[in-house]
Structure formats: structure tokens, C-alpha cells
Design an enzyme around this catalytic site. Structure first.
Site, mmCIF file in Angstrom:
data_model
loop_
_atom_site.group_PDB
_atom_site.id
_atom_site.type_symbol
_atom_site.label_atom_id
_atom_site.label_comp_id
_atom_site.label_asym_id
_atom_site.label_seq_id
_atom_site.Cartn_x
_atom_site.Cartn_y
_atom_site.Cartn_z
ATOM 1 N N GLU A 41 -26.782 11.479 64.961
ATOM 2 C CA GLU A 41 -25.767 12.190 64.172
ATOM 3 C C GLU A 41 -26.657 13.348 63.674
ATOM 4 O OE1 GLU A 41 -24.185 12.108 59.716
ATOM 5 O OE2 GLU A 41 -24.451 9.980 60.598
ATOM 6 N N ARG A 45 -26.517 20.533 57.947
ATOM 7 C CA ARG A 45 -27.016 21.093 56.768
ATOM 8 C C ARG A 45 -27.773 22.309 57.347
ATOM 9 N NH1 ARG A 45 -29.423 15.056 54.622
ATOM 10 N NH2 ARG A 45 -27.633 14.182 54.585
ATOM 11 N N LYS A 129 -17.861 5.483 56.898
ATOM 12 C CA LYS A 129 -19.294 5.468 56.321
ATOM 13 C C LYS A 129 -18.988 5.126 54.933
ATOM 14 C CE LYS A 129 -22.822 9.107 55.766
ATOM 15 N NZ LYS A 129 -23.398 10.260 56.144
#
Length: 207
Positions: A41, A45, A129
Site C-alpha cells: 500500500e 501522503r 479497513k
């Protein structure tokens, strides 16, 4: 990959990585693969996120690259266009869910409470998640909701370590966990791919 639940079959631990340099993407993906981890993943960011996903998708086809930290409308399409095969959000809004659905890419939307998990289930999600896992109640929380919500499965992420990961993975409603310890910044900066391969092998052995 047809559904978000397919992510659960790729590895017991999904490396969650914020890359500062897209040049690290390919050797990192190759090291993880050698260690037995078949997914990564890459969070959005940093500016290197999308280019890193593009590099992995083009040069390491056996690695299933996902895009994490999807927080804004439009990012889902950007990630899909870059080659992301699944999307991950820390939380959800109606606009963001609509955007995720429109992308056509499987996604693990973030939930941190019972109500959020139920809301996602209303939208058709059975895999999601759990974030931030440790601050939101961790293993006891997931044990507690397994009874009323037995049809939901989670990828807990946030504050999980190699020591606590087995406790999560032992739960019937946990498909995998997310962890940042497989590719820490110091190893990336040093280009220590052998150590990352070792960490990946240890993580792969948890299942």
C-alpha cells in the site's frame, strides 16, 4: 483483483509505505516479493506516491500495488490511472464513497466505529479497513463487534507491531493487517533491500 476482500489473500501483512523517493519503489517491491509479500500500500501522503505506483505497476507486475490515504474526491481516479489495483481510505464520507465507486477499483474504506462499519456495510462493503486500530480499541474492539457484525472482515492498520500482529491475525474477522515496520524510513534511505526482504519473510510467515 475483483473485490477488496481479495487483498486479504495476498499477504498476512500489507506494508504501508510513504515513499519520499519514487526511485525506491521498484527495488522495494522486488525485495518484498522475494520475502513472500505480494502487495504494497503506497500512501498518497507524499508527492512520490503516484509516480511510485506507476513504476511498480509497470516494472514489477507480480506485485499488487494499492494506493493508500485516499482522502479527497479525484484521488481515486488518479490512483487508478497510475495503476493502483485497490484503494484504501483512512475514513469515509458520502462524496468520497461515491468517488471510490465510480473508479471501478476495489477499495478498503476506513472505519473506526461500529456505526461507520455498519454504514459501509449498507453501501455494500463486507471488507474494510479498521483505522486507527490501536487507538480505536484494537483486538478487544474487533472481538466485540464480531458477534453483531459477523459478515464483516477487516484490515486493521495503525499502531500494529510485529509483536501484536499475530493477536489480530488470530481473529476470525481479520483478513490481514497493515504495518509500516516492513519498510521503515531508515532502511529505505540506506537501500537495505536485504533487510527489508528479511522483514517481509518474517511477516509472510505469520499466516
Amino acid at each position: 483483483m475483483n473485490t477488496a476482500a481479495d487483498v486479504f489473500d495476498l499477504a498476512p501483512v500489507v506494508p504501508v509505505v510513504a515513499l519520499g523517493d519514487a526511485e525506491h519503489a521498484v527495488p522495494l517491491a522486488e525485495a518484498l516479493l522475494r520475502g513472500g509479500i505480494r502487495t504494497i500500500e503506497v500512501t498518497l501522503r507524499t508527492p512520490a506516491g503516484l509516480p511510485a505506483i506507476e513504476r511498480i505497476a509497470a516494472e514489477v507486475p507480480d506485485m499488487v500495488a494499492g494506493a493508500g490515504t485516499i482522502t479527497e474526491v479525484g484521488q481515486a481516479k488518479q490512483a487508478a490511472d497510475a495503476g493502483a489495483r485497490y484503494l484504501v481510505t483512512p475514513g469515509t464520507t458520502d462524496r468520497l464513497l461515491d468517488d471510490l465507486d465510480a473508479s471501478g477499483v476495489p477499495y478498503l474504506a476506513g472505519a473506526g466505529t461500529v456505526s461507520e462499519a455498519m454504514r459501509l456495510a449498507e453501501r455494500g462493503a463486507s471488507a474494510m479497513k479498521f483505522f486507527p486500530a490501536e487507538p480505536s480499541g484494537g483486538v478487544p474492539f474487533l472481538k466485540g463487534i464480531a458477534g453483531p457484525l459477523p459478515h464483516l472482515r477487516f484490515c486493521p492498520t495503525g499502531g500494529i507491531s510485529p509483536a501484536t500482529a499475530p493477536d489480530y491475525l488470530a481473529l476470525p474477522n481479520v483478513g490481514c493487517v497493515g504495518g509500516s515496520w516492513l519498510a521503515p524510513k531508515d532502511l529505505l534511505a540506506a537501500g537495505d533491500w536485504a533487510k527489508i526482504e528479511q522483514l517481509a519473510a518474517e511477516a509472510a510467515a505469520l499466516r
